[in-house]
Design a protein around this motif. Structure first.
Motif, PDB file in Angstrom:
ATOM      1  N   ILE A 196       0.831  -1.205   0.000  1.00 35.58           N
ATOM      2  CA  ILE A 196       0.000   0.000   0.000  1.00 35.58           C
ATOM      3  C   ILE A 196       0.865   1.255   0.000  1.00 35.58           C
ATOM      4  CG2 ILE A 196      -1.591   1.363   1.395  1.00 35.58           C
ATOM      5  CD1 ILE A 196      -2.986  -1.173   2.211  1.00 35.58           C
ATOM      6  N   HIS A 197       1.915   1.274   0.814  1.00 38.43           N
ATOM      7  CA  HIS A 197       2.686   2.489   1.031  1.00 38.43           C
ATOM      8  C   HIS A 197       3.773   2.696  -0.008  1.00 38.43           C
ATOM      9  CE1 HIS A 197       1.373   3.663   5.222  1.00 38.43           C
ATOM     10  NE2 HIS A 197       0.744   2.523   5.008  1.00 38.43           N
ATOM     11  N   ALA A 198       4.203   1.648  -0.686  1.00 41.28           N
ATOM     12  CA  ALA A 198       5.336   1.790  -1.602  1.00 41.28           C
ATOM     13  C   ALA A 198       4.915   1.882  -3.061  1.00 41.28           C
ATOM     14  CB  ALA A 198       6.296   0.604  -1.421  1.00 41.28           C
ATOM     15  N   ALA A 199       3.965   1.064  -3.503  1.00 43.85           N
ATOM     16  CA  ALA A 199       3.699   0.965  -4.939  1.00 43.85           C
ATOM     17  C   ALA A 199       2.245   1.208  -5.323  1.00 43.85           C
ATOM     18  CB  ALA A 199       4.119  -0.428  -5.443  1.00 43.85           C
ATOM     19  N   THR A 200       1.313   0.996  -4.449  1.00 41.82           N
ATOM     20  CA  THR A 200      -0.102   1.110  -4.821  1.00 41.82           C
ATOM     21  C   THR A 200      -0.797   2.102  -3.899  1.00 41.82           C
ATOM     22  OG1 THR A 200      -0.671  -0.745  -3.388  1.00 41.82           O
ATOM     23  CG2 THR A 200      -0.156  -1.277  -5.649  1.00 41.82           C
ATOM     24  N   MET A 201      -2.088   2.220  -4.037  1.00 39.08           N
ATOM     25  CA  MET A 201      -2.975   2.983  -3.160  1.00 39.08           C
ATOM     26  C   MET A 201      -2.504   4.426  -2.962  1.00 39.08           C
ATOM     27  SD  MET A 201      -5.862   2.445  -1.583  1.00 39.08           S
ATOM     28  CE  MET A 201      -6.891   3.064  -0.282  1.00 39.08           C
ATOM     29  N   VAL A 202      -1.528   4.657  -2.073  1.00 35.27           N
ATOM     30  CA  VAL A 202      -1.175   6.034  -1.741  1.00 35.27           C
ATOM     31  C   VAL A 202      -0.473   6.741  -2.901  1.00 35.27           C
ATOM     32  CG1 VAL A 202      -1.043   5.559   0.726  1.00 35.27           C
ATOM     33  CG2 VAL A 202       0.993   5.307  -0.658  1.00 35.27           C
ATOM     34  N   THR A 203       0.161   5.991  -3.788  1.00 39.07           N
ATOM     35  CA  THR A 203       0.799   6.622  -4.946  1.00 39.07           C
ATOM     36  C   THR A 203      -0.214   6.970  -6.032  1.00 39.07           C
ATOM     37  OG1 THR A 203       1.266   4.476  -5.976  1.00 39.07           O
ATOM     38  CG2 THR A 203       2.936   5.366  -4.496  1.00 39.07           C
ATOM     39  N   ALA A 204      -1.439   6.451  -5.915  1.00 32.63           N
ATOM     40  CA  ALA A 204      -2.447   6.706  -6.952  1.00 32.63           C
ATOM     41  C   ALA A 204      -2.804   8.185  -7.019  1.00 32.63           C
ATOM     42  CB  ALA A 204      -3.696   5.862  -6.685  1.00 32.63           C
ATOM     43  N   GLY A 205      -2.911   8.847  -5.859  1.00 31.86           N
ATOM     44  CA  GLY A 205      -3.259  10.262  -5.855  1.00 31.86           C
ATOM     45  C   GLY A 205      -2.183  11.116  -6.498  1.00 31.86           C
ATOM     46  N   VAL A 206      -0.925  10.855  -6.178  1.00 31.72           N
ATOM     47  CA  VAL A 206       0.181  11.605  -6.779  1.00 31.72           C
ATOM     48  C   VAL A 206       0.236  11.339  -8.284  1.00 31.72           C
ATOM     49  CG1 VAL A 206       2.671  11.942  -6.764  1.00 31.72           C
ATOM     50  CG2 VAL A 206       1.461  11.536  -4.616  1.00 31.72           C
ATOM     51  N   PHE A 207       0.032  10.086  -8.675  1.00 27.09           N
ATOM     52  CA  PHE A 207       0.004   9.767 -10.110  1.00 27.09           C
ATOM     53  C   PHE A 207      -1.095  10.551 -10.823  1.00 27.09           C
ATOM     54  CE2 PHE A 207      -2.331   7.308 -13.302  1.00 27.09           C
ATOM     55  CZ  PHE A 207      -1.379   7.221 -14.302  1.00 27.09           C
ATOM     56  N   LEU A 208      -2.264  10.665 -10.190  1.00 25.65           N
ATOM     57  CA  LEU A 208      -3.375  11.387 -10.813  1.00 25.65           C
ATOM     58  C   LEU A 208      -3.014  12.850 -11.044  1.00 25.65           C
ATOM     59  CD1 LEU A 208      -6.387  11.038 -11.667  1.00 25.65           C
ATOM     60  CD2 LEU A 208      -6.994  11.866  -9.395  1.00 25.65           C
ATOM     61  N   ILE A 209      -2.352  13.464 -10.077  1.00 22.82           N
ATOM     62  CA  ILE A 209      -1.952  14.866 -10.234  1.00 22.82           C
ATOM     63  C   ILE A 209      -0.932  14.996 -11.359  1.00 22.82           C
ATOM     64  CG2 ILE A 209      -0.800  16.792  -9.090  1.00 22.82           C
ATOM     65  CD1 ILE A 209      -1.969  15.773  -6.462  1.00 22.82           C
ATOM     66  N   ILE A 239       6.824   4.301  10.494  1.00 27.39           N
ATOM     67  CA  ILE A 239       7.092   4.249   9.053  1.00 27.39           C
ATOM     68  C   ILE A 239       5.877   4.748   8.266  1.00 27.39           C
ATOM     69  CG2 ILE A 239       7.897   2.761   7.190  1.00 27.39           C
ATOM     70  CD1 ILE A 239       8.981   0.847   9.265  1.00 27.39           C
ATOM     71  N   ALA A 240       4.674   4.520   8.793  1.00 27.27           N
ATOM     72  CA  ALA A 240       3.464   4.999   8.118  1.00 27.27           C
ATOM     73  C   ALA A 240       3.422   6.522   8.088  1.00 27.27           C
ATOM     74  CB  ALA A 240       2.225   4.446   8.821  1.00 27.27           C
ATOM     75  N   TYR A 241       3.732   7.165   9.207  1.00 22.05           N
ATOM     76  CA  TYR A 241       3.775   8.631   9.213  1.00 22.05           C
ATOM     77  C   TYR A 241       4.907   9.148   8.334  1.00 22.05           C
ATOM     78  CZ  TYR A 241       0.144   9.410  12.686  1.00 22.05           C
ATOM     79  OH  TYR A 241      -1.071   9.495  13.321  1.00 22.05           O
ATOM     80  N   SER A 242       5.967   8.373   8.216  1.00 25.40           N
ATOM     81  CA  SER A 242       7.028   8.734   7.282  1.00 25.40           C
ATOM     82  C   SER A 242       6.505   8.746   5.853  1.00 25.40           C
ATOM     83  CB  SER A 242       8.186   7.744   7.420  1.00 25.40           C
ATOM     84  OG  SER A 242       9.121   7.931   6.396  1.00 25.40           O
ATOM     85  N   THR A 243       5.694   7.753   5.508  1.00 23.81           N
ATOM     86  CA  THR A 243       5.078   7.727   4.176  1.00 23.81           C
ATOM     87  C   THR A 243       4.219   8.955   3.947  1.00 23.81           C
ATOM     88  OG1 THR A 243       5.027   5.313   4.196  1.00 23.81           O
ATOM     89  CG2 THR A 243       3.569   6.419   2.644  1.00 23.81           C
ATOM     90  N   CYS A 244       3.409   9.300   4.942  1.00 27.37           N
ATOM     91  CA  CYS A 244       2.542  10.477   4.844  1.00 27.37           C
ATOM     92  C   CYS A 244       3.382  11.735   4.605  1.00 27.37           C
ATOM     93  CB  CYS A 244       1.719  10.597   6.123  1.00 27.37           C
ATOM     94  SG  CYS A 244       0.327  11.731   6.029  1.00 27.37           S
ATOM     95  N   SER A 245       4.509  11.844   5.300  1.00 28.77           N
ATOM     96  CA  SER A 245       5.382  13.001   5.139  1.00 28.77           C
ATOM     97  C   SER A 245       5.982  13.053   3.739  1.00 28.77           C
ATOM     98  CB  SER A 245       6.487  12.942   6.196  1.00 28.77           C
ATOM     99  OG  SER A 245       7.373  14.026   6.062  1.00 28.77           O
TER     100      SER A 245
END
Length: 668
Positions: free
Chosen positions: A257-270, A312-318
């Protein structure tokens, strides 16, 4: 070859899911992993053909739906942005699959887990390869569904249920915004195809909606809805609350979720919609402010987290905040470069944390660890590499993207003093570097270097992970060391033509030259802040200096709780402002007043009472005497005749009918 990249994870997921009973745990794991590994091979071939060969590919299979002017096809776009995401998604997913074979070896539902991983990968590939908004939204929703299934994989745990529902509901807000964005795009462009939207966006720069006499800029409204969807998926400030709680799923899920999918989808969309966002200055302003605020908030909150995975999750958010405000600076290629680099060292950190948790019998509290360097030297070395790459230590992967983003903010803020929001992002981003160094150093110290706080029975059986878990970690460590150095010139080099029009940047939005000629102190500032963060963390953890940081004043302690311990009270705020009023309204108004009140009285309850009352009246008429039945028959006949005759009929007919009734009553 192009479609096999998408089909193989789907085939692996379906066969593993439906045939896991016959394939067995090992067979299903090997089959699903093999399908994704072949997908990696085809992704690299596509990278060579499209990225290095400069030949974008458009594939149209068939019509999906046609309604009036709306025409949507099953079509796929393989350009420079897509192929980078393909390589990242398939590569990280294959390593997570390989890692999960051993990590989930004791789980009785391993085929189901591998099936969920495959369907997660498939929907993410659909999202990044789509050639229109509607098909992209299909992958967008599929990723949300797969994340719910994976976070809630251990569904017998209450915390996993709550976290999965929270992730799904919070993302619903962003999904609603993206839905409105799709409708807005069709209203403006009369099409949902990327090619039409991107090519005609400059023509609609001065297009306005007229709503109740108020003019609303069309592209800005569309960009706001796109940004709203990205906030939900990429966990930016305001809709970030689901991301730390998503750690309730198995550790391989967190890595994926944090490295390749899900959370990167929003950045990819922008990044994908850069040809539209370049004409919306207000959206770029929001990206800079929200992204930098997210980086600052997540870095500050991560300092005082004690759960290994949540740090590490908050690191991803940052880091997602860095990617967002890099897009706000119109440096979309730098953002995508950081996304790619981040995938390597963040997957390395999560999977290394999984090795620690796996060895300690699922213990995640760092305060109950310590002295693991003697028992897990390989894991310590790999996790140290991932942490140093995250810090942006020179010549590691994170240095070439994260530090460059900060250089862009610094240079542009000094050369454009009117852009106060860039100065704001520059300060917050620089402070976040200090926070990142602090919590990364604290994580390493408490987990591996501190005195042991673990039970002796656990340490007795503690050992390094097996080869199946070590191989993915070593590969990710190599990527964390060398990927940024090798591919820097290809991604963000001053003369690179790798993107070939897939990213649009207006000439007055380009800060690359300024960053290249920035002063040395600006270039050294992130490294200096990282060293300060590491030094302060080590001093607090290894000496008695921590006593000077104990706050005894009530006002300051309240401030401390507000900012740090309670994570800025975002969850409390949502519960009191939104959740509790909605629940109270649902119970008192919707349930008690409407459902159990008006609707039931006017509906089933009232109807049943009316039917019972009417049946009682009818039962009284049924007296059993033939004379009564004849009376009602004659009465009904007269009423029937009165309805049949014309309105202008003779009044004598009234008297005839009355006489008939009178004679009838007389004889009865």
């Amino acid at each position: 070859m192009f479609l096999l990249v998408l089909v193989l994870p789907l085939v692996g997921s379906l066969i593993t899911g439906f045939g896991g009973r016959w394939l067995g745990a090992k067979g299903s794991s090997i089959y699903a992993t093999t399908c994704v590994i072949f997908s990696v091979f085809f992704s690299l071939c596509i990278f060579y053909e499209v990225g290095l060969g400069g030949a974008p590919c458009y594939i149209t299979l068939n019509y999906w739906l046609v309604s009036g002017t709306l025409s949507v096809n099953w079509s796929f776009l393989f350009d420079s942005i897509t192929i980078i995401m393909l390589v990242v998604i398939t590569f990280i997913s294959s390593l997570v699959h390989l890692y999960s074979i051993q990590y989930m070896s004791n789980d009785p539902h391993r085929p189901r887990f591998m099936s969920y991983l495959g369907i997660f990968t498939f929907f993410m590939l659909i999202l990044v390869t789509a050639d229109n908004l509607l098909q992209m939204f299909l992958g967008w929703e599929g990723v949300g569904l797969a994340s719910y299934l994976l976070i809630n994989f251990w569904f017998t745990r209450l915390a996993a249920n709550q976290s999965a529902i929270k992730a799904l509901l919070v993302n619903r807000i962003g999904d609603f915004g993206l839905t409105l964005g799709i409708l807005t795009a069709f209203c403006i462009f009369q099409s949902l195809d990327y090619s039409v939207i991107f090519s005609t966006a400059p023509l609609f720069e001065n297009y306005f909606f007229n709503f109740m006499g108020i003019k609303i800029h069309g592209l800005s409204l569309f960009g706001f809805f796109i940004f709203m969807g990205a906030i939900g998926k990429s966990a930016q400030l305001g809709l970030h609350t689901w991301l730390p709680d998503a750690m309730e799923g198995p550790t391989p899920v967190s890595a994926l979720i944090h490295a390749a999918t899900m959370v990167t989808a929003g950045v990819f969309l922008i990044i994908r919609f850069s040809p539209v966002l370049e004409f919306t200055p207000i959206i770029l302003f929001l990206l800079v402010t929200i992204g930098s605020s997210t980086a600052f908030f997540a870095g500050m909150t991560g300092i005082f987290q004690n759960d290994l995975k949540k740090v590490i999750a908050y690191s991803t958010c940052s880091q997602l905040g860095y990617m967002a405000f890099s897009c706000g600076l119109s440096c979309y290629d730098v953002s995508l470069f950081h996304l790619t680099n981040h995938a390597f060292f963040k997957a390395l950190l999560f999977l290394s944390a999984g090795s620690v948790i796996h060895g300690l019998n699922n213990e995640q509290d760092m305060r109950r660890m310590g002295s693991l360097i003697s028992f897990l030297p390989l894991t310590y070395s790999l996790m140290l590499i991932g942490s140093l790459a995250l810090l942006g230590i020179p010549y590691l992967t994170g240095f070439y993207s994260k530090d460059f983003i900060l250089e862009l903010t610094q240079s542009s803020s000094y050369n454009n003093l009117g852009n106060w929001h860039i100065s704001f992002a520059s300060w917050l981003g620089s402070i976040s570097v200090f926070f990142t160094a602090f919590y990364s150093s604290r994580l390493i110290y408490l987990t591996f270097l501190n005195n042991s706080n673990t039970y002796r029975t656990v340490l007795k059986d503690l050992h390094e992970s097996s080869l199946l878990m070590a191989i993915p970690l070593i590969i990710l460590a190599i990527g964390s060391l060398f990927f940024g150095y090798i591919f820097k010139d290809l991604f963000i080099g001053s003369g690179t033509d790798f993107w070939k029009g897939s990213i649009l940047v207006l000439p007055n939005h380009n800060f690359f030259i300024e960053a290249e000629w920035a002063s040395p102190i600006i270039k050294w500032l992130p490294f200096i802040l990282s060293i300060l963060g590491i030094t302060l963390s080590n001093m607090i953890n290894t000496t008695a200096i921590y006593k000077f940081f104990i706050i005894k004043n009530l006002k300051f302690s309240t401030f401390y709780v507000f900012l740090i311990s309670k994570k800025w009270f975002w969850d409390v705020l949502y519960n009191r402002v939104l959740v509790s009023p909605i629940l109270n309204f649902g119970y008192k108004i919707s349930y008690k007043t409407l459902d159990k009140g008006f609707i039931e009285l006017a509906g089933p309850v009232g109807s049943s009472k009316f039917i019972i009352l009417w049946s009682k009246l009818i039962s009284r008429i049924q007296s059993g005497q033939i004379t009564h039945y004849i009376f009602f028959i004659v009465l009904s006949l007269c009423a029937f005749i009165l309805n049949l005759v014309d309105n202008q009929w003779d009044l004598n007919m009234h008297f005839h009918l009355i006489n008939i009734l009178f004679i009838y009553f007389f004889f009865i």
